[in-house]
Enzyme design. Structure first.
Site, PDB file in Angstrom:
ATOM      1  N   ASP A   1       0.830  -1.210   0.000  1.00 31.38           N
ATOM      2  CA  ASP A   1       0.000   0.000   0.000  1.00 31.38           C
ATOM      3  C   ASP A   1       0.863   1.258   0.000  1.00 31.38           C
ATOM      4  OD1 ASP A   1      -2.357   1.391  -0.032  1.00 31.38           O
ATOM      5  OD2 ASP A   1      -2.745   1.198   2.121  1.00 31.38           O
TER       6      ASP A   1
ATOM      7  N   SER B   1      -7.621  -5.397  -5.176  1.00 29.26           N
ATOM      8  CA  SER B   1      -8.692  -5.984  -4.358  1.00 29.26           C
ATOM      9  C   SER B   1     -10.035  -5.928  -5.086  1.00 29.26           C
ATOM     10  CB  SER B   1      -8.796  -5.246  -3.021  1.00 29.26           C
ATOM     11  OG  SER B   1      -9.470  -4.010  -3.186  1.00 29.26           O
TER      12      SER B   1
ATOM     13  N   ASN C   1     -11.111  -2.453  -5.257  1.00 27.47           N
ATOM     14  CA  ASN C   1     -10.356  -1.457  -6.024  1.00 27.47           C
ATOM     15  C   ASN C   1     -11.040  -1.043  -7.336  1.00 27.47           C
ATOM     16  OD1 ASN C   1      -7.124  -2.738  -4.910  1.00 27.47           O
ATOM     17  ND2 ASN C   1      -8.228  -0.948  -4.190  1.00 27.47           N
ATOM     18  N   TRP C   2     -12.086  -1.776  -7.724  1.00 24.80           N
ATOM     19  CA  TRP C   2     -12.861  -1.367  -8.913  1.00 24.80           C
ATOM     20  C   TRP C   2     -13.560  -0.034  -8.674  1.00 24.80           C
ATOM     21  CZ3 TRP C   2     -11.793  -4.203 -13.057  1.00 24.80           C
ATOM     22  CH2 TRP C   2     -11.437  -5.552 -12.892  1.00 24.80           C
TER      23      TRP C   2
ATOM     24  N   ARG D   1      -5.002  -1.757   8.884  1.00 26.93           N
ATOM     25  CA  ARG D   1      -6.204  -2.541   8.588  1.00 26.93           C
ATOM     26  C   ARG D   1      -5.839  -3.598   7.560  1.00 26.93           C
ATOM     27  NH1 ARG D   1      -7.733   2.679   6.808  1.00 26.93           N
ATOM     28  NH2 ARG D   1      -7.228   3.007   4.615  1.00 26.93           N
TER      29      ARG D   1
ATOM     30  N   SER E   1      -8.110  -4.745   5.084  1.00 26.65           N
ATOM     31  CA  SER E   1      -8.764  -4.496   3.791  1.00 26.65           C
ATOM     32  C   SER E   1      -9.129  -5.775   3.032  1.00 26.65           C
ATOM     33  CB  SER E   1      -7.897  -3.576   2.915  1.00 26.65           C
ATOM     34  OG  SER E   1      -7.615  -2.366   3.588  1.00 26.65           O
TER      35      SER E   1
HETATM   36  C1  IPE Z   1      -5.483  -2.745  -0.235  1.00 25.82           C
HETATM   37  O1  IPE Z   1      -5.143  -1.414  -0.345  1.00 25.82           O
HETATM   38  C2  IPE Z   1      -5.408  -3.411  -1.560  1.00 25.82           C
HETATM   39  C3  IPE Z   1      -4.090  -3.532  -2.167  1.00 25.82           C
HETATM   40  C4  IPE Z   1      -2.960  -3.171  -1.635  1.00 25.82           C
HETATM   41  C5  IPE Z   1      -4.079  -4.130  -3.463  1.00 25.82           C
HETATM   42  P1  IPE Z   1      -6.229  -0.260  -0.496  1.00 25.82           P
HETATM   43  O2  IPE Z   1      -5.499   1.019  -0.590  1.00 25.82           O
HETATM   44  O3  IPE Z   1      -7.172  -0.604  -1.582  1.00 25.82           O
HETATM   45  O4  IPE Z   1      -7.019  -0.385   0.883  1.00 25.82           O
HETATM   46  P2  IPE Z   1      -7.929   0.689   1.645  1.00 25.82           P
HETATM   47  O5  IPE Z   1      -8.926   1.200   0.650  1.00 25.82           O
HETATM   48  O6  IPE Z   1      -7.021   1.776   2.107  1.00 25.82           O
HETATM   49  O7  IPE Z   1      -8.534  -0.065   2.773  1.00 25.82           O
HETATM   50  C1  IPE Z   2      -1.648   0.217  -3.340  1.00 19.20           C
HETATM   51  O1  IPE Z   2      -1.409   1.585  -3.358  1.00 19.20           O
HETATM   52  C2  IPE Z   2      -1.855  -0.352  -4.720  1.00 19.20           C
HETATM   53  C3  IPE Z   2      -3.250  -0.736  -5.012  1.00 19.20           C
HETATM   54  C4  IPE Z   2      -4.254  -0.679  -4.175  1.00 19.20           C
HETATM   55  C5  IPE Z   2      -3.511  -1.217  -6.349  1.00 19.20           C
HETATM   56  P1  IPE Z   2      -2.590   2.627  -3.334  1.00 19.20           P
HETATM   57  O2  IPE Z   2      -2.991   2.950  -4.726  1.00 19.20           O
HETATM   58  O3  IPE Z   2      -3.704   2.171  -2.462  1.00 19.20           O
HETATM   59  O4  IPE Z   2      -1.871   3.882  -2.684  1.00 19.20           O
HETATM   60  P2  IPE Z   2      -2.490   4.893  -1.639  1.00 19.20           P
HETATM   61  O5  IPE Z   2      -3.007   4.101  -0.488  1.00 19.20           O
HETATM   62  O6  IPE Z   2      -3.589   5.637  -2.342  1.00 19.20           O
HETATM   63  O7  IPE Z   2      -1.347   5.780  -1.267  1.00 19.20           O
HETATM   64 MG    MG Z   3      -4.111   2.405  -0.497  1.00 19.59          MG
END
Ligand code: IPE
Ligand code: IPE
Ligand code: MG
Length: 239
Positions: free
Chosen positions: A17, A62, A65-66, A191, A193
């Site tokens: 993340d 995830s 993430n969509w 968390r 997630s």
């Molecule tokens: C979790 O990160 C998913 C991945 C790292 C692929 P997110 O950035 O999507 O999680 P939330 O939204 O902060 O919980």
């Molecule tokens: C994790 O980085 C990668 C994916 C969830 C695909 P993020 O894109 O969630 O990065 P932040 O949390 O917005 O910094």
């Molecule tokens: Mg993130």
């Protein structure tokens, strides 16, 4: 196992993340951060054999993430495709066995073909087992497993008496993998997630402030040695 690897985790799972924030801090688009994040994957994966990590599982995308902008989702999907095309030979040659977990149904068929091919091609490798979680959600995985189990019962191949934790686990995407010993999340968020909900029942967690594109092999090694100091009791008391 060499003595200096004693107590280190066999299966490490990482919630990668912080790519977006890393890019933002540099005044660049989020996708720039995702590209930088992808480069880190190679370095962390390479360090695994020396650190005694036999299984590395990475959360790449995830089921939630969509919800991101169409541009970011498309950018990420393009990045996954490019990554697999570019890294396939090297992964195969370096002895990495690659697997994917998550629901493939919503993914682009061209991406799914690359995933299937790489799994097939590297199936005989055994140096490190890399699992990439793509369109993965813990609840979604357990729900799909329950559905398949229900279907087996409906078809008369199993009965409700066969349903126990061991049988259910055989229907999960992770059926051939051991449970993770350690789950690391970068970027300071504490968390999970929806990552490996079932499998992490007794995992240790490490929440690291570093953003994923800055997470080096040195820091990875440091986190693993911290893990080695922990006392894992699994509900029992220490003898
Ligand atoms: C979790 O990160 C998913 C991945 C790292 C692929 P997110 O950035 O999507 O999680 P939330 O939204 O902060 O919980
Ligand atoms: C994790 O980085 C990668 C994916 C969830 C695909 P993020 O894109 O969630 O990065 P932040 O949390 O917005 O910094
Ligand atoms: Mg993130």
């Amino acid at each position: 196992m060499p003595e200096d690897l004693a107590g280190l985790p066999t299966h490490v799972a990482i919630i990668m993340d912080g790519n977006g924030r890393w890019a933002q801090q540099r005044g660049r688009p989020r996708l720039f951060g995702h590209h930088a994040g992808a480069r880190r994957v190679r370095e962390i994966l390479k360090s695994c054999p020396d650190l005694g990590v036999k299984y590395l599982t990475l959360f790449a995308f995830s089921t939630e993430n969509w919800k991101r902008t169409q541009a970011e989702v498309a950018g990420l999907m393009g990045l996954f495709r490019k990554y697999l095309e570019r890294e396939a030979d090297e992964l195969f040659r370096s002895g990495v066995c690659v697997r994917f977990i998550g629901d493939r149904i919503r993914l682009d068929p061209k991406l799914v073909t690359l995933m299937d091919d790489l799994e097939l091609r590297t199936a005989g490798n055994n140096l490190v087992h890399l699992t990439v979680a793509l369109n993965y959600g813990g609840r979604d995985e357990v729900t799909r497993a329950a559905k398949r189990l229900a279907f087996e019962i409906e078809q008369g191949r199993l009965t409700h008496k066969d349903v126990d934790a061991e049988t259910l686990a055989k229907f999960l995407d992770t059926r051939v993998l051991p449970d993770p010993d350690l789950v690391i999340r970068t970027s300071g968020e504490a968390r999970i997630s929806n990552f490996l909900l079932w499998q992490s029942a007794y995992a240790e967690y490490e929440f690291i402030d570093t953003l994923w594109p800055d997470f080096t092999a040195e820091e990875f090694a440091r986190v693993l040695s911290e893990f080695a100091k922990r006392d894992r009791r699994f509900g029992a008391i220490r003898a």
